[in-house]
Write a protein that holds these residues in place. Structure first.
Motif, short mmCIF file in Angstrom:
data_model
loop_
_atom_site.label_atom_id
_atom_site.label_comp_id
_atom_site.label_asym_id
_atom_site.label_seq_id
_atom_site.Cartn_x
_atom_site.Cartn_y
_atom_site.Cartn_z
N LEU A 641 0.85 -1.18 0.00
CA LEU A 641 0.00 0.00 0.00
C LEU A 641 0.88 1.24 0.00
O LEU A 641 1.96 1.26 0.64
CB LEU A 641 -0.91 0.00 1.24
N PRO A 642 0.49 2.30 -0.68
CA PRO A 642 1.32 3.52 -0.73
C PRO A 642 1.28 4.25 0.63
O PRO A 642 0.36 4.07 1.45
CB PRO A 642 0.68 4.33 -1.85
N LEU A 643 2.28 5.12 0.79
CA LEU A 643 2.36 5.90 2.03
C LEU A 643 1.36 7.03 2.04
O LEU A 643 0.94 7.47 3.13
CB LEU A 643 3.78 6.43 2.21
N SER A 644 0.97 7.51 0.88
CA SER A 644 0.01 8.60 0.84
C SER A 644 -1.12 8.17 -0.08
O SER A 644 -0.88 7.47 -1.09
CB SER A 644 0.68 9.88 0.33
N PRO A 645 -2.30 8.63 0.21
CA PRO A 645 -2.67 9.37 1.42
C PRO A 645 -2.56 8.48 2.65
O PRO A 645 -2.61 7.27 2.55
CB PRO A 645 -4.10 9.78 1.13
N VAL A 646 -2.47 9.14 3.77
CA VAL A 646 -2.17 8.44 5.02
C VAL A 646 -3.33 7.56 5.48
O VAL A 646 -3.12 6.61 6.24
CB VAL A 646 -1.78 9.44 6.12
N ASN A 647 -4.56 7.90 5.06
CA ASN A 647 -5.71 7.10 5.54
C ASN A 647 -5.74 5.71 4.91
O ASN A 647 -6.48 4.85 5.35
CB ASN A 647 -7.01 7.84 5.28
N ILE A 648 -4.96 5.50 3.84
CA ILE A 648 -4.99 4.19 3.21
C ILE A 648 -4.40 3.15 4.14
O ILE A 648 -5.01 2.11 4.44
CB ILE A 648 -4.22 4.25 1.87
#
Length: 906
Positions: A641-648
Motif C-alpha cells: 500500500l502507498p504511504l500517501s494518502p495516510v488514511n490508506i
C-alpha cells in the motif's frame, strides 16, 4: 432296349448298381456323356390313360455317379416322374393330340445344370377288321333283358351287354342324315315303345348332331364330324312306353370319330433362332424345331418327319447342318464355321405328316436362323509400331497419345475389347493407359506431374491383349506390342520460397528500420532467363517491408509481442514473388517471427472492483495481478500500500498469500458504508522489475451474519445501475395498473349481466322463465307494494323450504307452506329495490321489448305472507280483455307469445 416286364420298381436301382459294378470290375472304359441317352422316348398304349398308370421309364446317364438329379415334367398336371425315372399319369384322361407329346427335364440339384428329353404317347393302331365297315345293312342294338318273374320264380338275366363302339370317319360327305344303328327292345312286340338318346351331341351341346326315330329307333348323324373338335361321343339310349314309363335300362353308345389326314403340320414358331460358336466341330448341337399336327398323333396322319430344304449361304459347304427327322434337332455336320466370313445361316425346314411320305403326306415349312457366335480367335494388332505424343510439364490427367488397334472379332465383346498395359519405360509410374469403350483405342494419360528440368522425353513400351484369352488352337501370339514416344514441353513455373515457412526469432520492441532477414525465392525454370521481384501480400500489423529486388525484410514499426495479431508468440507475414515470364507466374512464402518477451508491461490489480463489510469480520478481499508479459517477466508479484494518502494504511492492510495472490482487510474496527478507491502497488519479477499503482474500487456495505450485503448498495455493486432499478419499478407499477383495470372491468361486466337478467328474451317461453333470487319475500295475498318485505328473512333458511327432486319452477310446492315472520320495516343492506327499479328502467328503454309490461315470474313462495304484493308491477288491464292477434305481425321473436295469447279460448 430290353425291359423286364413286371419287375418291381425297387429292383431297378439295384440292377443298375450291379450293372455299373460289373463294368468297373471288368476294367472297361467307355466314353460316357452325361444326359439322356435317347432323344425321344415313345410309349404305345392300348387304352386311355388312368390315374397312377405307369407309362414308361426314362434313363439318365450319370457318368460320375455323384450327381443328384431331380426330374420334372412339362405337363405336371398330367404326368409326374419319380426319382428312378418312371413316368406315371397324375389323372385319368382320354389320350388326345394335346397329350401326345411332352418334355421331361432333369436338373442337377447342386450345379443347376439342366437336360431335357421328349416323350411321345400313342394308341395301338386298330386292326383292319375293327375299321369302319361299309355295309348296306344297319347294325341293330337290342336292349338287354331285365330280371322278371316266370311261373312264380325269379329268372336271372345275363350280365349287361357291352355295346362295341361305333366308328364313324370324320369329314363324311353324306348323304345326311346318315343311318348308323337301330336300337330295339324285344318288348316292342307287346308294347308301343318310344326311343330317345341323350348326351353331348344329342340333347346337350353340341345339340342336333345325332337324332333317333322315336318309333323305329333308327340312330342317325345329321352332319359331318370333326375329330379335332370332338374325338368321341358318349350317348345313352332310352326306351319308354307311351305313358313315359321306363321299360328298359338305358344303354351306353360310344361313337368314335375316325381321324382323316385333313390337317397340315404347324410349326410352333414360323421363325426359329439358334446360335452356334464359330469353329464348332461336326456333331455340335445347335437347336430344336418343333411342329404339331392336329390329326391323331397315334396314326400316320399325325406322325411327322423333318428335313432341311435349303441352306443360305452355301459356303463353305452347302450341307453345314443336318436335322433329326423325328425330333427336329439340328446339328452341325461339317467344319469351317467362321464368323468373320459368314455370320448367319438361314435354313428352310419342312415338316411332313404320314411319316414324311411325299405323295400322301401334308407339309409345311418354317425358317431357322442360325447365328454364328464369336470366339476369341483374333488378337488385337496395333496399327503402327510407334506412336508419338507430347505433354506440358506439371500437367496431370492429360491424354498424351491415342493407341489404335484392329481386331476382327465381334465388336464390343470380351473377344474384341482390348486391355492395354505399359511393359517398360515408366519406372516411376507417371503414365497409365485407359481403353475407350467405343473405339477400343488406348488413351495414354499422365497420372503424375513430370518435370521438364528432370525428364525431357519418355519412350514407353506398351502391349495390347483381349479381355478373354485366345481360343485353343489359334496360331497367333496372344498380344501385340508397340512403342510410345512422349516429349515433355517446358512451361513457365511458379517461383517458390525455400524454406516455406521461414521462422526467425527476435525480441519484441525492435525499433523501426531494423533489418530482420532476407526472404528470397527460387525459379525452377533453369533454362529461362527471368527476374524475380518481391511484394508484401499480408502484414496484419503493418510492421514490415520487403525490398522488391533482393528480398530484405525491414521493420517499419515497433514489434509488440502483446499485440492481438500475435498468436502463441508468433507473427505471420506473407510475401509474393513474381517472375517476368510469359505468362508471368508467382509464388507465396510465409515469414514467421517468433517474438521473445521483454518486461514492457506493468502488472495491474485483478479484480478492479470488490465489496466488503463495515467491520473486518466476517470477510476479506482476495486480489491478484494481471501482467501481459510472460515468465520470467510476470509473477511472482509483490503487493503493497502507498504511504500517501495516510488514511490508506490507517484503514487498510494487505497481506501476501503467495506469489500471485494477496488479501486486503480492514485495519479499523468499523468503516462507514460507501465506495472507496484503494491504491495498491504491484511489482513483477522482471529484470529490471516493473511496478505500477493500480486502483481497487471497494464497496463497503452493511452485512448480515453470513457476510452478505443487505442494503441497496449491493444491488448497485452487483451491476444494477440506477436506470435498471427505475425500469424494474416501472414494470411493477404497470403490472399493478393492468391488474386493477381487469378487476374493474370484471365488476362492471357482472353488473351489466345482472341488469340484463330482468329482461325476458322473446325467444323464450315466459311460462317457464323463472327469475330466482336468494332474497325472497312473502306471499302475494297482500296487494300493497312494500319493498321492505322483499328483504332476506334472518331466521328462515331457503334450503329448508325447497323439496328434494326436480320440479317446474312455477309449480306449487307439495309440502307444508312455512309461516314467515313479520319483517322489519327498517332498511336492510340486502335491499333489492334499487335492483328491481333498474331492471324496470332497462325494460322500458329496451326497443325490442313488448309495448306492455313484461311478466316477471318468481318461484312460488307460499301464502300468508305479511309482505306486500308485487302485483302492482303487472299490467293494469286483464289478459282476457286484450286482443293479442297483432303479436303475429311483430316477427318471429313474438311467435311464442302469439301462440300463448292469440290462440282464442285454447
Amino acid at each position: 432296349m430290353c425291359r423286364i416286364a413286371g419287375a418291381p420298381r425297387t429292383l431297378l436301382p439295384l440292377l443298375a448298381a450291379l450293372l455299373q459294378a460289373s463294368v468297373e470290375a471288368s476294367g472297361e472304359i467307355a466314353l460316357c456323356k452325361t444326359g439322356f441317352p435317347e432323344d425321344v422316348y415313345s410309349a404305345v398304349l392300348s387304352k386311355d390313360v388312368h390315374e397312377g398308370q405307369p407309362l414308361l421309364n426314362v434313363k439318365f446317364s450319370n457318368c460320375n455317379g455323384k450327381r443328384k438329379v431331380q426330374y420334372e415334367s412339362s405337363e405336371p398336371a398330367d404326368f409326374k416322374v419319380d426319382e428312378d425315372g418312371m413316368v406315371y399319369a397324375v389323372r385319368s384322361f382320354p389320350l388326345s393330340s394335346e397329350h401326345a407329346k411332352f418334355l421331361i427335364y432333369a436338373q442337377d440339384k447342386e450345379t443347376q445344370e439342366k437336360w431335357q428329353v421328349a416323350v411321345k404317347l400313342s394308341l395301338k393302331p386298330t386292326l383292319p377288321e375293327e375299321s369302319v365297315k361299309e355295309s348296306t345293312e344297319v347294325e341293330e342294338i337290342v336292349f338287354p333283358r331285365q330280371l322278371g318273374k316266370h311261373s312264380g320264380h325269379l329268372q336271372r338275366q345275363k350280365r349287361d351287354w357291352v355295346i362295341p363302339p361305333i366308328n364313324l370317319p370324320e369329314n363324311s360327305r353324306g348323304p345326311f342324315p346318315q343311318e348308323l344303328v337301330r336300337i330295339r327292345s324285344d318288348r316292342d312286340k307287346n308294347l308301343s315303345l318310344r326311343y330317345s338318346v341323350t348326351g353331348p351331341g344329342a340333347d346337350q351341346p353340341p345339340t342336333g348332331i345325332f337324332i333317333i326315330n322315336p318309333i323305329s329307333g333308327q340312330l342317325s348323324v345329321t352332319k359331318p364330324l370333326d375329330r379335332e373338335q370332338i374325338a368321341r361321343f358318349h350317348l345313352r339310349a332310352h326306351a319308354v312306353d307311351i305313358n313315359g314309363n321306363q321299360v328298359e335300362n338305358p344303354i351306353d353308345i360310344v361313337i368314335n370319330v375316325i381321324d382323316m389326314n385333313d390337317n397340315r403340320p404347324e410349326f410352333l414358331h414360323q421363325v426359329w433362332n439358334g446360335t452356334v460358336p464359330e469353329g464348332s466341330k461336326p456333331g455340335t448341337y445347335v437347336m430344336t424345331v418343333t411342329a404339331i399336327d392336329a390329326d391323331d398323333p397315334n396314326a400316320l396322319n399325325g406322325m411327322l418327319r423333318y428335313r432341311i430344304l435349303s441352306q443360305a449361304p452355301s459356303t463353305p459347304s452347302p450341307n453345314m447342318f443336318t436335322i433329326n427327322n423325328e425330333t427336329g434337332d439340328i446339328i452341325t455336320v461339317a467344319a469351317g464355321l467362321d464368323r468373320e466370313k459368314v455370320q448367319q445361316y438361314t435354313l428352310i425346314i419342312q415338316a411332313t405328316d404320314m411319316e414324311g411320305n411325299p405323295t400322301y403326306g401334308l407339309s409345311n415349312t418354317a425358317t431357322a436362323i442360325i447365328t454364328v457366335t464369336d470366339v476369341n480367335d483374333n488378337p488385337p494388332e496395333f496399327t503402327a509400331m510407334t506412336f508419338y505424343g507430347e505433354v506440358p510439364e506439371n500437367r496431370v490427367d492429360v491424354i498424351v497419345a491415342n493407341l489404335t488397334v484392329t481386331d476382327k472379332d465381334q465388336p464390343h465383346t470380351p473377344a474384341w475389347n482390348a486391355v492395354y498395359r505399359i511393359s517398360g519405360g515408366d519406372p516411376t509410374g507417371r503414365f497409365a493407359i485407359q481403353t475407350d469403350p467405343n473405339s477400343n483405342d488406348g488413351l495414354v494419360t499422365v497420372v503424375k506431374p513430370i518435370d521438364f528440368e528432370t525428364n525431357r522425353m519418355f519412350v514407353l513400351t506398351v502391349a495390347a491383349e483381349n479381355q478373354v484369352p485366345l481360343a485353343k488352337g489359334i496360331q497367333h501370339p496372344p498380344q501385340s506390342t508397340a512403342t510410345v514416344s512422349v516429349t515433355v514441353i517446358d512451361v513457365n513455373e511458379n517461383p517458390y520460397f525455400a524454406p516455406n515457412p521461414k521462422i526467425i526469432r527476435q525480441e519484441e520492441g525492435l525499433h523501426a528500420g531494423t533489418m530482420l532477414t532476407t526472404f528470397t525465392a527460387q525459379d525452377p525454370d533453369r533454362y529461362m532467363q527471368q527476374n524475380i521481384r518481391y511484394t508484401k501480400l499480408s502484414d496484419p500489423a503493418n510492421w514490415l517491408k520487403i525490398d522488391p529486388v533482393n528480398g530484405q525484410i525491414t521493420t517499419i514499426a515497433i514489434l509488440d509481442r502483446e499485440s492481438p495479431n500475435v498468436k502463441n508468440n508468433i507473427y505471420n507475414a506473407t510475401f509474393l514473388a513474381s517472375d517476368n515470364g510469359i505468362p508471368p507466374m508467382s509464388g507465396t512464402g510465409t515469414l514467421q517471427i517468433y517474438l521473445l518477451d521483454i518486461n514492457d508491461n506493468a502488472p495491474q490489480v485483478l479484480p478492479q472492483e470488490a465489496e466488503t463489510c463495515e467491520t473486518p469480520d466476517p470477510n476479506s478481499i482476495n486480489i491478484t495481478a494481471l501482467d501481459y508479459d510472460i515468465d520470467p517477466n510476470a509473477g511472482p508479484f509483490a503487493f503493497d500500500l502507498p504511504l500517501s494518502p495516510v488514511n490508506i494504511k490507517r484503514n487498510w492492510t494487505i497481506t501476501r498469500l503467495n506469489g500471485d495472490f494477496a488479501q486486503l482487510n480492514l485495519k479499523i474496527k468499523f468503516l462507514e458504508a460507501g465506495i472507496y478507491e484503494v491504491p495498491i502497488i504491484i511489482t513483477d519479477s522482471g529484470n529490471p522489475p516493473k511496478s505500477n499503482i493500480s486502483i481497487l474500487r471497494v464497496k463497503v456495505c452493511q452485512c448480515d451474519s453470513n457476510g452478505d450485503c443487505t442494503d441497496v448498495d449491493r444491488i448497485v455493486g452487483a451491476g444494477l445501475g440506477t436506470g435498471a432499478i427505475i425500469a424494474i419499478l416501472l414494470c411493477i407499477i404497470i403490472l399493478l395498473i393492468l391488474v386493477l383495470m381487469f378487476v374493474v372491468w370484471m365488476k362492471r361486466r357482472d353488473k351489466e349481466r345482472q341488469a340484463k337478467q330482468l329482461l325476458i328474451d322473446p325467444e323464450d317461453d315466459v311460462r317457464d322463465n323463472i327469475l330466482k333470487y336468494d332474497e325472497e319475500g312473502g306471499g302475494e295475498e297482500d296487494q300493497d307494494y312494500d319493498l321492505s318485505q322483499l328483504q332476506q328473512p334472518d331466521t328462515v333458511e331457503p334450503d329448508a323450504i325447497k323439496p328434494v327432486g326436480i320440479r317446474r319452477m312455477d309449480e306449487r310446492p307439495i309440502h307444508a307452506e312455512p309461516q314467515y315472520p313479520v319483517r322489519s320495516a327498517a332498511p336492510h343492506p340486502g335491499d333489492i329495490g334499487d335492483f328491481i327499479n333498474e331492471g324496470l328502467k332497462a325494460a322500458d328503454n329496451d326497443p325490442t321489448a313488448p309495448p306492455y309490461d313484461s311478466l316477471l315470474v318468481f318461484d312460488y313462495e307460499g301464502s300468508g305472507s305479511t309482505a306486500g304484493s308485487l302485483s302492482s308491477l303487472n299490467s293494469s288491464s286483464s289478459g282476457g280483455e286484450q286482443d293479442y292477434d297483432y303479436l303475429n305481425d311483430w316477427g318471429p321473436r313474438f311467435k311464442k307469445l302469439a301462440d300463448m295469447y292469440g290462440g282464442g279460448d285454447d
